[in-house]
Design an enzyme around this catalytic site. Structure first.
Site, PDB file in Angstrom:
ATOM      1  N   GLY C 232     100.994 -28.032 -35.954  1.00  0.00           N
ATOM      2  CA  GLY C 232     100.143 -28.887 -35.124  1.00  0.00           C
ATOM      3  C   GLY C 232      98.688 -28.423 -35.077  1.00  0.00           C
ATOM      4  CG  HIS C 233      95.930 -30.651 -32.581  1.00  0.00           C
ATOM      5  ND1 HIS C 233      95.203 -31.674 -32.039  1.00  0.00           N
ATOM      6  CD2 HIS C 233      96.927 -30.394 -31.702  1.00  0.00           C
ATOM      7  CE1 HIS C 233      95.727 -32.008 -30.885  1.00  0.00           C
ATOM      8  NE2 HIS C 233      96.769 -31.249 -30.658  1.00  0.00           N
TER       9      HIS C 233
END
Lengths: 336, 336, 336
Positions: C232-233
């Protein structure tokens, strides 16, 4: 852009000095010309050390920093980002390295980049951007202002709405998983349906969405899907639903509107999940779930109940010891 | 096509009026010229409202609709679909937008579409279709009547059998995951083997199948794999096995013939799963499983036992309460 | 190559006849000119039947086969493979079927194959190989001696280090998953950060690594990632960390150095996993984990404790029966 101008455009109340900001960043990394925000209270302590020139908050801070006070700091920050950072401009036209079938309809304001394939009778709407390596099958259609990032594959006949963002490597419309055993081998059940995707949908990288066997797999409008999500054939996903990474939805399941399926959930086939259901990460859902429930675990159960179950579960060896102790004592008592 | 003609070709017994049908659909969406079917009894109620002109059933219905009665309605319906909807015709030839190495062997009856790469000594058989964006590595081979949908990648030396369907974004032959720690960093163990895939195999979108370290990763014939499945290096999968979406099989595992691994299962490395094993969704298999077992849960156990375990598991807080109550009572008894 | 030459180059002690070997294989499949190895004692029995000309072992075998004795047979074997099988030579140059933006900087010793797209201001270093169908976005950068296998997508501005191997279909830099609800619909939080990947990183097929919202998602050096992993970011992954297939790491999680996450693990957002943590397959990690811990289960717990928990868990119906029996006996006792 002046903070007072932001307040004029987006609302909220300015507290402290009005000043020019030119960028946006996190509490940690913001510099003096940046605006930042505080939404997750976990990061409250970092506020004191931020070098940001301004901060968006829900409750005024007793600090000498310019503040915009608003109900939802994260939403406000999102809107500020849209204002500060303009989108990449679209350069309309068809790359000479692309292949567009003579019977495809590509609007003159669409951008078709290199190594794209557009099949017969496919329709590409204005202001749509198709990045390199995408495949748009025969009779497929893509709505306006939609972006297909590199290597997206849209099988024949599937349709994508307007204002969608489809990330790289997404596969839309591959055959649903259907076979019938004839006693010696599997006979493929031809998958003759399509996929229909609404407007304002975002789909993360390398997701896979299968075409229906006979009718259509349908993804509603404003649905947001994270990476590596699997959607089986004939599934219907309602508007505004959020599906987090690596979740899988089996064939013919019906997911309501405003549902949240967190990461790595699994949904069995042919079941119905009601509107507004929230499933925590890794929930395994094998039966219908009524609207509005918050669920966890496998099999899925009420989230609060699951927390209590997990509490006992993690101490099972202790529980066994207590039962053994009881057995010993009861044996003694019976003997007496 | 007349119903009597279907019965002539595929068997079964016609009950009611013989009539012409031109399409096929679900109970809900079929129109008067469509044939439909009833296999999942969950949908029995929908039969009364269907507008279909004919229905395939296992047991005759007491309704004024034309019926074909057969042992396996789903299988029969699959065969009807193959008759009604012909496959897309193959247009043989090599697109001028494709790259084919001068030392590759592409049969003149194969279809190589745009933006395809075919490496040195690769072999593409007759009636094979290679959609845009596929990569066929050096010395790789694809059997006849096989379809590679867009953006499939076949690494050097790997071979695909005949009559296979490989969906978009599948990666066959990437390096197995092997590293040795030298005290300071990971040293890559070169992956020098290949992948060999049998005949009549279907592989879903964005699956990944790793090449063996030294020998071959082998997928038997008539294997059907759903989307986003991961197959580690040196794995052997037996004929007719079904692997549902998002399942992962670790390196050097051996999966028997006719096995079913439902969605989101995990199989540990270096273990053996016997012929005919069925694993329910999300089963985590960490040890050898004898042939014919039906398993569930993590760690995997007999499915019926798992159902009993889950029944107690979901009521653990109640069980804890009962143990506490016992402790209280026993304490009183001991005191007496 | 002579065994004595291997010992000269790589160390270890030769026992038995010095001889020429020309290949390497497994115990089962090695022939007389091959070298093999024994590392996993599960395969000890196969040693007697091997046809290999030589074997790498940790403890001398009492068998009439040439042996190289070394501390870590698997590591030694990896090094032998690098010596015996040279890497594919790089053919520098840009395919005429590729598109390279006039403002991109591609080193003359790099190899850009067919149907590649290299955007404005992108930088490709010497001895880098970009396979067909890759997309390198504007201002992205790829370090030297890095291989991008087919259909890798690197979004604008992301950077890959030197000596990396990025397998087919990997997506680096797609938008992080961030939305704010405005009461009627989801508002996209623009993802303006990048992804930065260190040196000597290997990433498996079809992995997805999202760009940060504002700053950078960072993958350290010598990180090894298996297939279908989701990052994920804003995630930070420390050096030397191993992430096995189908694991997912949620946004803003921080993973230490030398961590091992086995297959199908899940890591929640905004948590920290300390250096040297090992998580068994399918661990669900929802809270911070201190350095050095070995964990399992969901929710994650000490691995040894989890083994005890599982032991009770799988016998829950038996435990319930014992509690019922106690209740019966205690009821009788109370009555007395």
């Amino acid at each position: 852009m002046l903070l007072s101008r932001l307040v004029e455009l987006l609302g909220g109340a300015l507290q402290g000095e009005d000043r020019e900001i030119s960028g946006a960043s996190t509490l940690d990394e913001a510099l003096v010309n940046d605006i930042t925000f505080l939404a997750n209270l976990k990061y409250r302590e970092a506020v004191k050390d931020t070098k940001a020139g301004a901060i968006i908050v829900q409750d005024a801070l007793d600090l000498p920093i310019s503040q915009i006070i608003t109900e939802n700091a994260y939403l406000y920050f999102a809107r500020v980002l849209h204002l500060i950072y303009p989108e990449k401009p679209i350069r309309p036209g068809i790359s000479k390295f692309a292949y567009v079938h003579p019977q495809a309809q590509v609007h003159q304001d669409a951008c078709i980049m290199t190594h794209v394939y557009v099949g017969a009778h496919a329709r590409i709407s204005p202001s749509t951007v198709v990045y390199p390596g995408c495949f748009i099958g025969d009779s497929a259609a893509v709505g306006e202002h939609t972006i297909l990032y590199p290597n997206v594959v849209i099988y024949d006949g599937c349709t994508i709405g307007a204002h969608c963002i489809i990330h790289a490597g997404v596969i839309i419309g591959s055959d649903g998983f259907g076979f019938a055993w004839d006693g010696k081998q599997h006979v493929k059940v031809p998958q003759k349906g399509i996929v229909i995707i609404g407007d304002h949908v975002e789909i993360g990288s390398n997701c896979t969405i299968d075409r229906a066997a006979l009718t259509s797999t349908r993804i509603g409008s404003d649905v947001k899907m994270d990476n590596l999500v699997q959607i089986g054939h004939n599934v219907v996903v309602g508007d505004h639903t959020i599906i987090v990474a690596q979740t899988g939805i089996s064939g013919s399941a019906r997911i309501g509107t405003g549902v949240v399926l967190a990461g790595q959930c699994g949904v069995a086939g042919h079941i119905t999940i009601g509107d507004g259901v929230t499933a925590a990460g890794r929930t395994g859902i094998a039966t219908d779930i009524p609207a509005g429930k918050v669920i966890s675990g496998f099999p899925a159960m009420d989230h609060k109940h699951w927390l209590r179950v997990q509490n006992v579960y993690k101490d099972l060896p202790e529980l066994l010891k207590r039962v053994r102790e009881l057995e010993r004592k009861v044996k003694d008592l019976v003997k007496d």
